[in-house]
Design a protein around this motif. Structure first.
Motif, PDB file in Angstrom:
ATOM      1  N   THR A   6       0.990  -1.168  -0.093  1.00 10.23           N
ATOM      2  CA  THR A   6       0.131  -0.015  -0.079  1.00 10.23           C
ATOM      3  C   THR A   6       0.930   1.249  -0.165  1.00 10.23           C
ATOM      4  N   PRO A   7       0.600   1.968  -0.802  1.00 13.19           N
ATOM      5  CA  PRO A   7       1.557   3.323  -1.120  1.00 13.19           C
ATOM      6  C   PRO A   7       1.318   4.269   0.350  1.00 13.19           C
ATOM      7  N   THR A   8       2.501   4.761   0.824  1.00 12.61           N
ATOM      8  CA  THR A   8       2.461   5.387   2.028  1.00 12.61           C
ATOM      9  C   THR A   8       1.849   6.729   1.991  1.00 12.61           C
ATOM     10  N   ASP A   9       0.856   7.145   2.924  1.00 12.33           N
ATOM     11  CA  ASP A   9       0.394   8.516   2.676  1.00 12.33           C
ATOM     12  C   ASP A   9       1.615   9.445   3.061  1.00 12.33           C
ATOM     13  N   ILE A  10       1.263  10.640   2.597  1.00 13.95           N
ATOM     14  CA  ILE A  10       2.438  11.891   2.550  1.00 13.95           C
ATOM     15  C   ILE A  10       1.496  12.987   3.345  1.00 13.95           C
ATOM     16  N   PRO A  11       2.171  13.644   4.242  1.00 10.28           N
ATOM     17  CA  PRO A  11       1.332  14.868   4.905  1.00 10.28           C
ATOM     18  C   PRO A  11       1.758  15.612   4.182  1.00 10.28           C
ATOM     19  N   VAL A  12       0.755  16.779   3.491  1.00  7.61           N
ATOM     20  CA  VAL A  12       0.804  17.692   2.558  1.00  7.61           C
ATOM     21  C   VAL A  12       0.064  18.911   3.075  1.00  7.61           C
ATOM     22  N   THR A  13       0.779  20.202   3.125  1.00 11.76           N
ATOM     23  CA  THR A  13      -0.026  21.414   3.674  1.00 11.76           C
ATOM     24  C   THR A  13      -0.858  21.747   2.545  1.00 11.76           C
ATOM     25  N   ILE A  14      -2.161  22.147   3.047  1.00 12.79           N
ATOM     26  CA  ILE A  14      -3.330  22.471   2.240  1.00 12.79           C
ATOM     27  C   ILE A  14      -3.500  24.186   2.357  1.00 12.79           C
ATOM     28  N   THR A  15      -3.758  24.978   1.320  1.00 15.54           N
ATOM     29  CA  THR A  15      -3.914  26.410   1.357  1.00 15.54           C
ATOM     30  C   THR A  15      -4.723  26.950   0.559  1.00 15.54           C
ATOM     31  N   THR A  16      -5.454  27.859   0.755  1.00 18.72           N
ATOM     32  CA  THR A  16      -6.157  28.717  -0.210  1.00 18.72           C
ATOM     33  C   THR A  16      -5.871  29.989  -0.232  1.00 18.72           C
TER      34      THR A  16
END
Length: 273
Positions: A6-16
């Protein structure tokens, strides 16, 4: 069939981004774990719950450390193909016209819900229902009406004035008083003060021919009062501003309380701290 991890989840910053550089419009800044095998459309659907922007109106701008920033195009491609890694930021742009966007921070257009009085009175688990069950306040069958309570207060005030020997020109202190915080002064007024409202009584329609509660007007030795002997636009005695105060009789103690001067010797108890 070979095993596929299973691909490892990656923490990503979300902005608007804000639509105007100098705008005070709130800017979303959060973090979301992104699975690289998601398609771009899947990613947009996940981001809709965070940004409130429909997937069809989203355009994603990916910022990757050490690489050039890029627009993410093609809803059927996987998000991992764009070099997703730890430390990335996805900027979610809203392609809708400004007039078509919902301003969730503007509360002026939101209708405030007001619970009808009749509905509240019929609720079984409200504070009002509890007071009814406990027969408290106006639900107490033995409770006095506001007019009766005012007359009873006037009777008590008159008794306090007589018992405490309160009269004009007498020296007095205001209770509670504990050295060095002792408020002392001279009594300048004793009587009703119609301009001080009584709870439950409408000042405009009150019958002032009946007995009213009594107040004691005191001119304090120091400017630690609240008025100049007037209250509610009516003057009851004259004194410098901030030296006048109106006190209930039970808070007044009459006695030999001379004014404190600058040359007065301090109390022995005050010589040590």
């Amino acid at each position: 069939m070979s095993f596929q991890p299973t691909p490892t989840d990656i923490p990503v910053t979300i902005t608007t981004p804000s639509t105007v550089s100098t705008s005070d419009e709130p800017r979303l800044l959060s973090e979301r774990r992104i699975t690289p095998s998601w398609t771009v459309l899947q990613t947009k659907r996940k981001l809709e719950t965070m940004t409130g922007i429909p997937p069809s109106s989203q355009r994603l701008f990916l910022k990757t450390p050490g690489r050039s920033d890029q627009w993410v195009d093609g809803d059927d491609t996987t998000i991992g193909e764009y070099g997703l890694m730890r430390g990335c930021e996805i900027e979610v742009h809203d392609t809708r016209p400004q007039t078509a966007r919902v301003n969730l921070s503007d509360l002026s257009s939101v209708e405030k819900y007001v619970l009808p009085t009749e509905t509240y009175e019929n609720l079984p688990n409200s504070v009002l229902a509890w007071k009814k069950n406990q027969k408290l306040g106006r639900f107490d069958p033995n409770a006095l009406s506001p007019a009766e309570a005012m007359l009873e207060q006037a009777r008590k005030d008159k008794m306090e004035v007589e018992t405490r020997d309160i009269s004009v020109s007498r020296r007095a202190i205001i209770l509670p008083s504990t050295p060095p915080h002792v408020r002392r002064g001279t009594i300048r007024f004793v009587g009703p003060v119609p301009t001080i409202p009584y709870p439950g009584i409408d000042a405009e329609t009150a019958d002032y021919s009946v007995s009213l509660p009594i107040w004691v007007g005191i001119e304090l030795d120091e400017p630690i009062g609240k008025n100049d002997g007037s209250v509610g636009g009516k003057r009851y005695f004259a004194c410098p501003n901030k030296t006048g105060v109106f006190i209930k009789p039970e808070k007044v103690e009459v006695g030999d309380f001379p004014p404190l001067g600058l040359d007065d010797e301090p109390d022995e108890d005050m010589e040590e701290i």
